[in-house]
Design a protein around this motif. Structure first.
Motif, PDB file in Angstrom:
ATOM      1  N   ILE A  98      20.782  38.849  62.277  1.00  0.00           N
ATOM      2  CA  ILE A  98      21.996  39.203  63.025  1.00  0.00           C
ATOM      3  C   ILE A  98      23.146  39.305  62.034  1.00  0.00           C
ATOM      4  N   GLU A  99      23.851  40.421  62.084  1.00  0.00           N
ATOM      5  CA  GLU A  99      24.865  40.689  61.056  1.00  0.00           C
ATOM      6  C   GLU A  99      26.220  40.078  61.391  1.00  0.00           C
ATOM      7  N   PRO A 100      26.763  39.234  60.494  1.00  0.00           N
ATOM      8  CA  PRO A 100      28.127  38.734  60.663  1.00  0.00           C
ATOM      9  C   PRO A 100      29.120  39.708  60.028  1.00  0.00           C
ATOM     10  N   VAL A 101      30.207  39.965  60.728  1.00  0.00           N
ATOM     11  CA  VAL A 101      31.232  40.891  60.250  1.00  0.00           C
ATOM     12  C   VAL A 101      32.595  40.226  60.416  1.00  0.00           C
ATOM     13  N   ILE A 102      33.447  40.356  59.423  1.00  0.00           N
ATOM     14  CA  ILE A 102      34.812  39.846  59.506  1.00  0.00           C
ATOM     15  C   ILE A 102      35.651  40.815  60.339  1.00  0.00           C
ATOM     16  N   ALA A 103      36.518  40.288  61.205  1.00  0.00           N
ATOM     17  CA  ALA A 103      37.471  41.112  61.956  1.00  0.00           C
ATOM     18  C   ALA A 103      38.810  40.396  61.909  1.00  0.00           C
ATOM     19  N   THR A 104      39.726  40.900  61.110  1.00  0.00           N
ATOM     20  CA  THR A 104      40.941  40.160  60.782  1.00  0.00           C
ATOM     21  C   THR A 104      42.185  41.038  60.721  1.00  0.00           C
ATOM     22  N   GLY A 105      43.325  40.395  60.829  1.00  0.00           N
ATOM     23  CA  GLY A 105      44.579  41.095  60.590  1.00  0.00           C
ATOM     24  C   GLY A 105      44.893  41.155  59.105  1.00  0.00           C
TER      25      GLY A 105
ATOM     26  N   TYR B 185      31.581  49.042  56.203  1.00  0.00           N
ATOM     27  CA  TYR B 185      30.245  48.573  56.593  1.00  0.00           C
ATOM     28  C   TYR B 185      29.348  48.565  55.375  1.00  0.00           C
ATOM     29  N   GLN B 186      28.844  47.379  55.053  1.00  0.00           N
ATOM     30  CA  GLN B 186      27.978  47.170  53.894  1.00  0.00           C
ATOM     31  C   GLN B 186      28.576  47.818  52.639  1.00  0.00           C
ATOM     32  N   GLY B 187      29.854  47.556  52.448  1.00  0.00           N
ATOM     33  CA  GLY B 187      30.553  47.997  51.251  1.00  0.00           C
ATOM     34  C   GLY B 187      31.141  49.390  51.289  1.00  0.00           C
ATOM     35  N   GLU B 188      30.853  50.162  52.345  1.00  0.00           N
ATOM     36  CA  GLU B 188      31.330  51.550  52.411  1.00  0.00           C
ATOM     37  C   GLU B 188      32.431  51.701  53.466  1.00  0.00           C
TER      38      GLU B 188
END
Length: 259
Positions: free
Chosen positions: A37-44, A72-75
């Motif tokens: 399961i992919e964790p993704v940052i979502a920030t201001g 996404y994955q560096g792109e």
């Protein structure tokens, strides 16, 4: 439902008040990744503010500037900038009221005032370097987000700009300024479309006023126990405080990691 991707706010969610990530959170993210399961940052925050955290957690996908820039994955895959005309209108009004601004570009950020106490207090609270000084940065560079430095009692002075700009308070001396209608949910939607996932297959954790749209947009929204009270109605579940294993408990609640 089997959620396939989880978005995490940073300040007050992954990081505590001391800007440290609890050991339980590090372990929970590691377990989440081990289950595919992919964790993704979502920030201001800007991309250059989050590098130490993404390296520590081994995360290479993120949504920054409250949805204005997604990778996404560096792109890089999504960019949403503030129009020059809107920036100019804000610059003019802020100068009239003697309120300092910080312009956030893709690779650097600059203030229009030198050693302003409100800039110092807000930016230092993020535990990042101070911005450079360049009041004309916005004229020749794309601006994704702006810090407007004023107290809450002065917010009404900017009501005339609400058709063009969205203002979200994150500090007693500062607000994020982004395009009207902008939100973390916009950047998340762009990322999900690219990877072929629906909002229903995503979950998210947040604690602040800029997390309302994100928690509403995904299939399961989790508010931290330390959240702003106004965020709670937007959450499907309220977990514990960031320092009380809130991330781990929320992921266990969803069945994404072992208890």
């Amino acid at each position: 439902m089997g959620y396939k991707i989880v978005f995490f706010d940073i300040d007050g969610t992954l990081l505590n008040e001391d800007k440290q990530i609890p050991h339980s959170t590090v372990a929970a993210i590691k377990q989440l990744k081990s289950r595919g399961i992919e964790p993704v940052i979502a920030t201001g925050r800007a991309p250059y503010f989050i590098k130490p955290l993404t390296e520590q957690l081994g995360i290479d996908s993120y949504v920054c500037f409250n949805g204005g820039y997604a990778v996404y994955q560096g792109e890089p895959l999504h960019r949403r900038v503030i129009s020059k005309s809107s920036v100019e209108a804000l610059v003019t009004l802020a100068a009239k009221h003697k309120h300092a601004l910080v312009f956030e570009g893709e690779h650097a950020f600059f203030a229009d005032a030198e050693e302003h106490p409100f800039v110092t207090s807000s930016v230092s609270s993020l535990k990042v370097d101070m911005p450079g000084y360049d009041p004309h940065f916005w004229k020749t560079n794309d601006v994704y987000q702006i810090f407007l430095h004023c107290e809450s009692k002065d917010e009404h002075l900017y009501e005339e700009l609400h058709s063009e700009l969205k203002l979200i308070r994150w500090h007693e001396h500062a607000m994020d300024v982004l395009p009207a209608g902008g939100s973390k949910a916009q950047g998340i939607a762009a990322l999900l479309k690219l990877v072929g996932l629906t909002p229903g297959e995503a979950a998210a954790f947040g604690d602040g006023l800029n997390d309302k749209e994100m928690l509403s947009f995904v299939g399961f929204g989790v508010a931290m126990g330390n959240s702003h009270p106004d965020l709670l109605p937007y959450a499907d579940y309220i977990t514990k405080h960031v320092d009380e294993e809130g991330i781990r408990i929320g992921l266990v609640k969803m069945g994404l990691i072992a208890g």
